[in-house]
Design an enzyme around this catalytic site. Structure first.
Site, PDB file in Angstrom:
ATOM      1  CB  SER A  91      39.533   7.869  46.991  1.00 18.02           C
ATOM      2  OG  SER A  91      39.284   8.886  47.322  1.00 18.02           O
ATOM      3  CG  ASN A 108      26.811   5.733  48.044  1.00 18.16           C
ATOM      4  OD1 ASN A 108      25.649   6.221  47.741  1.00 18.16           O
ATOM      5  ND2 ASN A 108      27.585   6.039  49.194  1.00 18.16           N
ATOM      6  CE  LYS A 135      29.543   9.050  48.354  1.00 16.12           C
ATOM      7  NZ  LYS A 135      30.727   9.709  48.957  1.00 16.12           N
ATOM      8  CD  GLU A 137      29.053  11.020  51.736  1.00 16.37           C
ATOM      9  OE1 GLU A 137      27.862  10.820  51.401  1.00 16.37           O
ATOM     10  OE2 GLU A 137      30.090  11.090  51.262  1.00 16.37           O
ATOM     11  CG  HIS A 142      27.787   6.579  53.601  1.00 16.86           C
ATOM     12  ND1 HIS A 142      28.465   7.951  53.545  1.00 16.86           N
ATOM     13  CD2 HIS A 142      28.679   5.952  52.414  1.00 16.86           C
ATOM     14  CE1 HIS A 142      29.288   7.942  52.517  1.00 16.86           C
ATOM     15  NE2 HIS A 142      29.597   6.805  51.925  1.00 16.86           N
ATOM     16  N   GLY A 166      35.999  10.503  48.754  1.00 19.26           N
ATOM     17  CA  GLY A 166      35.674  11.806  48.062  1.00 19.26           C
ATOM     18  C   GLY A 166      36.875  12.660  48.100  1.00 19.26           C
ATOM     19  CD  GLU A 212      32.424   3.671  52.051  1.00 22.97           C
ATOM     20  OE1 GLU A 212      32.506   3.613  50.916  1.00 22.97           O
ATOM     21  OE2 GLU A 212      31.751   4.293  52.743  1.00 22.97           O
TER      22      GLU A 212
END
Ligand code: PGA
Length: 256
Positions: free
Chosen positions: A218, A12, A14, A106, A104, A180, A174
């Site tokens: 991560s 991904n 992003k 985000e 996701h 991240g 996730e």
């Protein structure tokens, strides 16, 4: 491991990637992927949508369409219309994508995407013959309150359409606090959650045992082998470490 399907290693990117550095990384990645005879994993890169069409050309030039697939990072549930700035599933398909990441954390955090919206997008994606990678996962607060399993159960119930099946839908677990941050979930916690997810899928879907359930958060070359060896982990969704071909390839090679 889900029966009869290769592990899936999905990158991904992003909102990262301009044309020129992206071309070099993709060319490097295709070189790695074409250099092995029997790749044990299915590889997907989900770049920003601006790179999907160029990527199709790079993969075609390298004769690498068989070893590396592409995907979008989101789509709208509608096929077309007055939705400024959005992309539809048929558009992603048209640009060469065969996967799309949905829900996701985000998107859930910055765009207020709720489970029902993710579910509508997953329905649209699979109708356009895209494989939906549906993301779920608890926040740190929810984990500390002991609500992680409950949150994940609610997300699975709400974000997946009844029509989902193991060949058109992939789950990516996730934990939000691991994305991240460099903070990886302990293998024992990953094992417990993936077992829980497997049970939920098996209760709801005829082929629940065969869905691929990825871990994300991560993942990097140094921890990939340990995470990918956890029971019921059928691959990884990789953010930061997917931007460099060498790192992404090292993760793909960690598939046993
Ligand atoms: P990360 O991101 O690997 O950089 O933690 C994972 C993701 O957001 O899918």
């Amino acid at each position: 491991m889900a029966k009869s399907q290769n592990p899936l290693i999905a990158g991904n990117w992003k909102m990262n990637g301009l044309l020129q550095p992206a071309e070099a990384e993709i060319k490097q990645l295709t070189k790695f992927a074409l250099s092995v005879k029997n790749l044990q994993a299915t590889l997907v890169i989900c770049p920003p949508a601006t790179l999907l069409v160029p990527m199709r050309g790079w993969l075609r030039d390298a004769r690498a369409e068989e070893v590396l697939a592409t995907g979008g990072q989101d789509c709208r549930a509608e096929d077309s219309g007055a939705f400024t700035g959005d992309l539809s599933a048929p558009m992603l398909k048209d640009a060469g994508a065969s996967y799309v990441i949905l829900g996701h954390s985000e998107r859930r955090q910055y765009y207020g995407e709720v489970d029902s919206a993710v579910c509508a997008k997953a329905t649209a994606a699979t109708a356009s013959k895209l494989t939906a990678i549906v993301c779920i996962g608890e926040t740190l607060d929810e984990r500390e309150k002991g609500a992680a399993e409950q949150v994940v159960a609610r997300q699975i119930q709400g974000s997946l359409p009844d029509s989902a099946c193991s060949t058109d839908t992939v789950i990516a677990y996730e934990p939000v606090w691991a994305i991240g941050t460099g903070r990886v979930a302990a293998p024992a916690d990953v094992a417990a959650m993936h077992h829980h997810i497997r049970m939920l899928l098996a209760q709801r879907f005829k082929d629940g045992g065969a869905f691929r359930v990825l871990y994300g958060g991560s993942v990097k070359p140094s921890n990939a082998a340990e995470l990918l060896a956890v029971p019921n982990v059928d691959g990884a969704l990789v953010g930061g470490a997917s931007l460099k071909a060498a790192d992404f390839w090292a993760i793909a090679e960690a598939v046993a």
